[in-house]
Write a protein that holds these residues in place. Sequence first.
Motif, PDB file in Angstrom:
ATOM      1  N   PRO A   1       0.850  -1.195   0.000  1.00 35.06           N
ATOM      2  CA  PRO A   1       0.000   0.000   0.000  1.00 35.06           C
ATOM      3  C   PRO A   1       0.882   1.241   0.000  1.00 35.06           C
ATOM      4  N   PRO A   2       0.374   2.367  -0.420  1.00 30.67           N
ATOM      5  CA  PRO A   2       1.205   3.580  -0.499  1.00 30.67           C
ATOM      6  C   PRO A   2       1.640   4.068   0.877  1.00 30.67           C
ATOM      7  N   ARG A   3       2.838   4.617   0.916  1.00 33.40           N
ATOM      8  CA  ARG A   3       3.349   5.325   2.087  1.00 33.40           C
ATOM      9  C   ARG A   3       3.775   6.716   1.642  1.00 33.40           C
ATOM     10  N   TRP A   4       3.537   7.690   2.514  1.00 30.48           N
ATOM     11  CA  TRP A   4       3.730   9.080   2.143  1.00 30.48           C
ATOM     12  C   TRP A   4       4.869   9.707   2.934  1.00 30.48           C
ATOM     13  N   THR A   5       5.578  10.617   2.298  1.00 32.04           N
ATOM     14  CA  THR A   5       6.625  11.375   2.963  1.00 32.04           C
ATOM     15  C   THR A   5       5.992  12.535   3.731  1.00 32.04           C
ATOM     16  N   SER A   6       6.753  13.146   4.616  1.00 32.28           N
ATOM     17  CA  SER A   6       6.250  14.299   5.359  1.00 32.28           C
ATOM     18  C   SER A   6       5.880  15.434   4.420  1.00 32.28           C
ATOM     19  N   ALA A   7       6.670  15.622   3.374  1.00 34.79           N
ATOM     20  CA  ALA A   7       6.366  16.685   2.407  1.00 34.79           C
ATOM     21  C   ALA A   7       5.041  16.419   1.703  1.00 34.79           C
ATOM     22  N   GLU A   8       4.784  15.170   1.375  1.00 29.47           N
ATOM     23  CA  GLU A   8       3.513  14.830   0.729  1.00 29.47           C
ATOM     24  C   GLU A   8       2.351  15.028   1.701  1.00 29.47           C
ATOM     25  N   PHE A   9       2.570  14.663   2.968  1.00 29.15           N
ATOM     26  CA  PHE A   9       1.539  14.908   3.977  1.00 29.15           C
ATOM     27  C   PHE A   9       1.274  16.402   4.127  1.00 29.15           C
TER      28      PHE A   9
ATOM     29  N   GLY B   1     -10.631  17.215   6.265  1.00 27.52           N
ATOM     30  CA  GLY B   1     -10.614  18.211   7.317  1.00 27.52           C
ATOM     31  C   GLY B   1      -9.222  18.644   7.711  1.00 27.52           C
ATOM     32  N   VAL B   2      -9.001  18.764   9.018  1.00 31.07           N
ATOM     33  CA  VAL B   2      -7.782  19.384   9.548  1.00 31.07           C
ATOM     34  C   VAL B   2      -6.916  18.336  10.245  1.00 31.07           C
ATOM     35  N   PHE B   3      -5.676  18.193   9.761  1.00 33.96           N
ATOM     36  CA  PHE B   3      -4.738  17.221  10.335  1.00 33.96           C
ATOM     37  C   PHE B   3      -3.331  17.807  10.340  1.00 33.96           C
ATOM     38  N   LYS B   4      -2.535  17.393  11.335  1.00 33.52           N
ATOM     39  CA  LYS B   4      -1.135  17.793  11.408  1.00 33.52           C
ATOM     40  C   LYS B   4      -0.251  16.697  10.846  1.00 33.52           C
ATOM     41  N   THR B   5       0.798  17.111  10.155  1.00 32.82           N
ATOM     42  CA  THR B   5       1.718  16.141   9.554  1.00 32.82           C
ATOM     43  C   THR B   5       2.303  15.211  10.604  1.00 32.82           C
ATOM     44  N   LYS B   6       2.632  15.738  11.764  1.00 38.13           N
ATOM     45  CA  LYS B   6       3.190  14.911  12.842  1.00 38.13           C
ATOM     46  C   LYS B   6       2.255  13.756  13.182  1.00 38.13           C
TER      47      LYS B   6
ATOM     48  N   LEU C   1      -0.134  12.547  11.270  1.00 42.09           N
ATOM     49  CA  LEU C   1      -0.273  11.684  10.098  1.00 42.09           C
ATOM     50  C   LEU C   1       0.882  10.686  10.039  1.00 42.09           C
ATOM     51  N   ASN C   2       2.093  11.163  10.285  1.00 45.96           N
ATOM     52  CA  ASN C   2       3.253  10.273  10.293  1.00 45.96           C
ATOM     53  C   ASN C   2       3.137   9.212  11.375  1.00 45.96           C
ATOM     54  N   GLU C   3       2.658   9.615  12.539  1.00 48.15           N
ATOM     55  CA  GLU C   3       2.529   8.655  13.640  1.00 48.15           C
ATOM     56  C   GLU C   3       1.500   7.581  13.297  1.00 48.15           C
ATOM     57  N   ALA C   4       0.396   7.978  12.688  1.00 45.61           N
ATOM     58  CA  ALA C   4      -0.626   6.999  12.309  1.00 45.61           C
ATOM     59  C   ALA C   4      -0.101   6.052  11.234  1.00 45.61           C
ATOM     60  N   GLN C   5       0.625   6.586  10.276  1.00 49.15           N
ATOM     61  CA  GLN C   5       1.204   5.743   9.231  1.00 49.15           C
ATOM     62  C   GLN C   5       2.210   4.766   9.815  1.00 49.15           C
ATOM     63  N   ASP C   6       3.038   5.222  10.747  1.00 52.00           N
ATOM     64  CA  ASP C   6       4.022   4.340  11.388  1.00 52.00           C
ATOM     65  C   ASP C   6       3.355   3.253  12.225  1.00 52.00           C
ATOM     66  N   ALA C   7       2.125   3.513  12.669  1.00 52.72           N
ATOM     67  CA  ALA C   7       1.390   2.514  13.454  1.00 52.72           C
ATOM     68  C   ALA C   7       0.752   1.449  12.569  1.00 52.72           C
ATOM     69  N   GLY C   8       0.882   1.591  11.234  1.00 54.01           N
ATOM     70  CA  GLY C   8       0.365   0.574  10.326  1.00 54.01           C
ATOM     71  C   GLY C   8      -0.893   0.963   9.588  1.00 54.01           C
ATOM     72  N   LEU C   9      -1.284   2.248   9.674  1.00 54.31           N
ATOM     73  CA  LEU C   9      -2.495   2.707   9.009  1.00 54.31           C
ATOM     74  C   LEU C   9      -2.138   3.330   7.661  1.00 54.31           C
ATOM     75  N   THR C  10      -2.771   2.844   6.604  1.00 54.36           N
ATOM     76  CA  THR C  10      -2.576   3.420   5.268  1.00 54.36           C
ATOM     77  C   THR C  10      -3.567   4.559   5.084  1.00 54.36           C
ATOM     78  N   LEU C  11      -3.064   5.713   4.650  1.00 57.07           N
ATOM     79  CA  LEU C  11      -3.882   6.921   4.614  1.00 57.07           C
ATOM     80  C   LEU C  11      -4.194   7.363   3.189  1.00 57.07           C
ATOM     81  N   PHE C  12      -5.467   7.757   3.015  1.00 61.47           N
ATOM     82  CA  PHE C  12      -5.937   8.331   1.758  1.00 61.47           C
ATOM     83  C   PHE C  12      -6.733   9.594   2.099  1.00 61.47           C
TER      84      PHE C  12
END
Length: 305
Positions: A6-14, A270-275, A277-288
């Motif tokens: 599944p896709p993983r995103w960089t901080s810049a992309e977030f 809505g409203v999300f912080k990159t920090k 988003l990165n933590e959720a992705q590192d926990a195993g959640l794929t984000l769209f």
Amino acid sequence: MSFVDPPRWTSAEFDQQAANALEAFRERRRRESVEEYPRLFDEYATRVERLMNETGNLSELSNDAIEILADSDLLETFRYVAAPPISEDDLKSLADASLAASRLREDPIMVKRILEVVQRSLDVRRFPWVAEQHSPSDADVLIAIMASASLMASQRVQTDRRSLAKAGQEALVKEFLSGIGMTEVETREIESHGDAPERGSFCGEASFGGRKADIILHLDDGRLMPIECKVSNSATNSVKRLNNDAAVKAGQWLEYFGKGQTVPSAVLAGVFKTKNLNEAQDAGLTLFWEHDLDPLRDFILETRQ
């Protein structure tokens, strides 16, 4: 078998996607102010004026009370003459009453209890003439109508905002999945792969490994893909919805079904912080993202090859 990652995103992309989501959020709120609130204000002003006309500007509430309470529009308006407004559930409990029209017509004593509950809480600042027992001026009535309509319209916008955001997002994702060839099937409790919809299918909200998932896909490569739909109106709120809920579920699902057998995901708006988003992705959640579902389409189509 080799699976497509599944896709993983960089901080810049977030950073970029979060900025796009924030702008979409702002645009939705602008539309509420320009379109939704004025429409609701006019609708409720008409209802309040009607209630005034049929109750002698609230000075003759006992007259035809059953007909007022049996009318759903007037009943809602009547609840809002209190300060603060009384919800349906509170009114039922406080008056020990049913609000069903058939019951009201059969029980005038119950109608009297409902009237008494609202009258005790009547907003004397909007309707001062009732307590002072004098006839209001046309200006008094107009001010009360405008204030009541504003109160009702504001509350309705906020209620719709809460209830429709998630439901609307789920409907959008389901429509998107159907549009790329997936089939929606009846929802069911899923405790193992054998309980899941057939490959290429999905179902709506259901228990998935003991936790609720908003949408559950069975990818063509055999993996299961629970999708959480998350709408946030602030960075603080996003921590609760994303990190403390969806990401926690992701960890539990990965452990329950196996890391190679499930792809926990979330669609965000809505409203999300990159920090976060990165933590959720590192926990195993794929984000769209709701505003850009192309990566979700690309991933699902890749699993078909």
